[in-house]
Design a protein around this motif. Structure first.
Motif, PDB file in Angstrom:
ATOM      1  N   PRO A  69      11.344  32.107   9.524  1.00  0.00           N
ATOM      2  CA  PRO A  69      12.746  31.898   9.937  1.00  0.00           C
ATOM      3  C   PRO A  69      13.596  33.148   9.774  1.00  0.00           C
ATOM      4  N   GLU A  70      13.379  33.895   8.671  1.00  0.00           N
ATOM      5  CA  GLU A  70      14.170  35.106   8.438  1.00  0.00           C
ATOM      6  C   GLU A  70      13.913  36.140   9.526  1.00  0.00           C
ATOM      7  N   LEU A  71      12.642  36.262   9.935  1.00  0.00           N
ATOM      8  CA  LEU A  71      12.300  37.234  10.969  1.00  0.00           C
ATOM      9  C   LEU A  71      12.856  36.802  12.319  1.00  0.00           C
ATOM     10  N   LEU A  72      12.764  35.519  12.628  1.00  0.00           N
ATOM     11  CA  LEU A  72      13.308  35.014  13.891  1.00  0.00           C
ATOM     12  C   LEU A  72      14.814  35.216  13.961  1.00  0.00           C
ATOM     13  N   GLU A  73      15.493  35.033  12.829  1.00  0.00           N
ATOM     14  CA  GLU A  73      16.939  35.277  12.788  1.00  0.00           C
ATOM     15  C   GLU A  73      17.247  36.749  13.042  1.00  0.00           C
ATOM     16  N   GLN A  74      16.429  37.631  12.458  1.00  0.00           N
ATOM     17  CA  GLN A  74      16.657  39.060  12.656  1.00  0.00           C
ATOM     18  C   GLN A  74      16.412  39.452  14.108  1.00  0.00           C
ATOM     19  N   VAL A  75      15.365  38.891  14.712  1.00  0.00           N
ATOM     20  CA  VAL A  75      15.079  39.166  16.123  1.00  0.00           C
ATOM     21  C   VAL A  75      16.241  38.702  17.001  1.00  0.00           C
ATOM     22  N   ALA A  76      16.743  37.497  16.733  1.00  0.00           N
ATOM     23  CA  ALA A  76      17.854  36.962  17.525  1.00  0.00           C
ATOM     24  C   ALA A  76      19.112  37.804  17.345  1.00  0.00           C
ATOM     25  N   ALA A 134       3.096  38.174   4.556  1.00  0.00           N
ATOM     26  CA  ALA A 134       4.379  38.710   4.098  1.00  0.00           C
ATOM     27  C   ALA A 134       4.488  40.198   4.409  1.00  0.00           C
ATOM     28  N   ILE A 135       3.371  40.904   4.331  1.00  0.00           N
ATOM     29  CA  ILE A 135       3.375  42.341   4.645  1.00  0.00           C
ATOM     30  C   ILE A 135       3.671  42.545   6.131  1.00  0.00           C
ATOM     31  N   LEU A 136       3.046  41.744   6.988  1.00  0.00           N
ATOM     32  CA  LEU A 136       3.277  41.886   8.427  1.00  0.00           C
ATOM     33  C   LEU A 136       4.721  41.553   8.783  1.00  0.00           C
ATOM     34  N   VAL A 137       5.284  40.534   8.149  1.00  0.00           N
ATOM     35  CA  VAL A 137       6.692  40.204   8.374  1.00  0.00           C
ATOM     36  C   VAL A 137       7.575  41.372   7.959  1.00  0.00           C
ATOM     37  N   ALA A 138       7.261  42.014   6.820  1.00  0.00           N
ATOM     38  CA  ALA A 138       8.047  43.166   6.358  1.00  0.00           C
ATOM     39  C   ALA A 138       7.939  44.326   7.346  1.00  0.00           C
ATOM     40  N   HIS A 193      10.491  47.538  11.653  1.00  0.00           N
ATOM     41  CA  HIS A 193      10.517  48.012  13.040  1.00  0.00           C
ATOM     42  C   HIS A 193      11.829  47.644  13.711  1.00  0.00           C
ATOM     43  N   LEU A 194      12.313  46.430  13.486  1.00  0.00           N
ATOM     44  CA  LEU A 194      13.582  46.005  14.076  1.00  0.00           C
ATOM     45  C   LEU A 194      14.742  46.832  13.534  1.00  0.00           C
ATOM     46  N   ASP A 195      14.722  47.122  12.238  1.00  0.00           N
ATOM     47  CA  ASP A 195      15.781  47.948  11.643  1.00  0.00           C
ATOM     48  C   ASP A 195      15.815  49.329  12.290  1.00  0.00           C
ATOM     49  N   THR A 196      14.631  49.905  12.502  1.00  0.00           N
ATOM     50  CA  THR A 196      14.553  51.233  13.125  1.00  0.00           C
ATOM     51  C   THR A 196      15.072  51.191  14.556  1.00  0.00           C
ATOM     52  N   ARG A 197      14.704  50.147  15.293  1.00  0.00           N
ATOM     53  CA  ARG A 197      15.169  50.022  16.673  1.00  0.00           C
ATOM     54  C   ARG A 197      16.673  49.837  16.754  1.00  0.00           C
ATOM     55  N   GLU A 245      18.822  51.090  14.627  1.00  0.00           N
ATOM     56  CA  GLU A 245      19.486  52.307  14.179  1.00  0.00           C
ATOM     57  C   GLU A 245      19.372  53.435  15.189  1.00  0.00           C
ATOM     58  N   SER A 246      18.286  53.479  15.957  1.00  0.00           N
ATOM     59  CA  SER A 246      18.053  54.596  16.879  1.00  0.00           C
ATOM     60  C   SER A 246      19.167  54.802  17.893  1.00  0.00           C
ATOM     61  N   PRO A 247      19.661  53.761  18.581  1.00  0.00           N
ATOM     62  CA  PRO A 247      20.759  53.993  19.533  1.00  0.00           C
ATOM     63  C   PRO A 247      22.007  54.543  18.867  1.00  0.00           C
ATOM     64  N   ARG A 248      22.300  54.125  17.643  1.00  0.00           N
ATOM     65  CA  ARG A 248      23.486  54.632  16.938  1.00  0.00           C
ATOM     66  C   ARG A 248      23.343  56.131  16.673  1.00  0.00           C
ATOM     67  N   ARG A 249      22.163  56.532  16.202  1.00  0.00           N
ATOM     68  CA  ARG A 249      21.941  57.963  15.933  1.00  0.00           C
ATOM     69  C   ARG A 249      22.024  58.769  17.223  1.00  0.00           C
ATOM     70  N   HIS A 250      21.479  58.215  18.304  1.00  0.00           N
ATOM     71  CA  HIS A 250      21.505  58.925  19.580  1.00  0.00           C
ATOM     72  C   HIS A 250      22.942  59.132  20.057  1.00  0.00           C
ATOM     73  N   ARG A 251      23.775  58.112  19.925  1.00  0.00           N
ATOM     74  CA  ARG A 251      25.169  58.232  20.368  1.00  0.00           C
ATOM     75  C   ARG A 251      25.945  59.225  19.514  1.00  0.00           C
ATOM     76  N   GLU A 252      25.560  59.371  18.244  1.00  0.00           N
ATOM     77  CA  GLU A 252      26.261  60.312  17.376  1.00  0.00           C
ATOM     78  C   GLU A 252      25.974  61.763  17.750  1.00  0.00           C
ATOM     79  N   THR A 253      24.796  62.013  18.317  1.00  0.00           N
ATOM     80  CA  THR A 253      24.413  63.386  18.650  1.00  0.00           C
ATOM     81  C   THR A 253      24.686  63.743  20.106  1.00  0.00           C
ATOM     82  N   ALA A 254      24.891  62.745  20.941  1.00  0.00           N
ATOM     83  CA  ALA A 254      25.156  63.008  22.367  1.00  0.00           C
ATOM     84  C   ALA A 254      26.346  62.173  22.811  1.00  0.00           C
TER      85      ALA A 254
END
Length: 214
Positions: free
Chosen positions: A128-135, A65-69, A74-78, A80-89
């Protein structure tokens, strides 16, 4: 049920609880990266986080469960990063510049801990929750790249939808494989070569047309 086994036991309701949960995840990231998943026991994670094993189990039932979290974070950070980049450039003026931005953000998102990324990719339980998030993450990236390809006139692929899927998966697979690999990587050279590869692919039709005209 397998899904329940991989879900957190509780969500923190107070700041103190959230800080404890983040300490557990941060400690787990270090333990998994340094020792591997098999040796990364909950006792070692609790010791590194400086919490009791009982406190750890209040939040997560097991190390799966810890590894899934960690993978979900990591997916959440990935995402969000493009959105932050577009806001500054502002948006790049050329397709080459847009693809460079895409590649650069992807590389930066994989630099924090390549060893942990390898553990997550190879050993994370397929919840399943992680696979859905990846997809969902992949479809969002494909939609963004589709819009990017449609925005620039130099794009000359015959099937934009397919091209977007190829670009997203090429970036994801190559960045992850090479950065998480055992050999040192010249990051600027890697970025240049991957951008060249993608740009030539996306503009190959126009280059062929120019050749025919000549």
């Amino acid at each position: 049920m397998p899904g329940k086994r991989l879900q957190p036991r509780k969500e923190p309701q107070q700041v103190r609880g959230e800080l404890t949960r983040q300490r557990i995840l941060t400690a787990a990231a270090r333990v998994f990266a340094e020792m591997g998943y098999a040796a990364g026991t909950t006792n070692r994670i609790a010791e590194r986080a400086r919490v009791s094993i009982g406190s750890l189990y209040q939040y997560y039932p097991n190390k799966d469960a810890i590894l899934v979290a960690l993978a979900a974070r990591h997916l959440d950070t990935r995402a969000e990063s493009p959105r932050r980049h577009r806001e500054t450039a502002g948006p790049p003026e050329t397709l080459d510049g847009a693809l460079r931005e895409l590649v650069h953000v992807a590389i930066q998102n994989h630099l924090d801990d390549p060893q942990l990324l390898r553990v997550m990719a190879e050993q994370a339980p397929r919840a399943p929750e992680l696979l859905e998030q990846v997809a969902r993450y992949e479809e969002e990236r494909i939609a963004e790249v589709r819009g990017l390809l449609e925005r620039y006139p130099e794009t000359s692929v015959s099937n934009v939808d397919m091209a977007a899927r190829i670009v997203v998966n090429a970036v994801e697979l190559l960045v992850h494989k090479l950065i998480a690999g055992p050999e040192p990587l010249d990051l600027p050279a890697f970025e240049d070569e991957l951008v060249t590869l993608l740009t030539r692919y996306a503009t190959a039709g126009s280059e062929r047309s120019s050749g025919l005209r000549r």
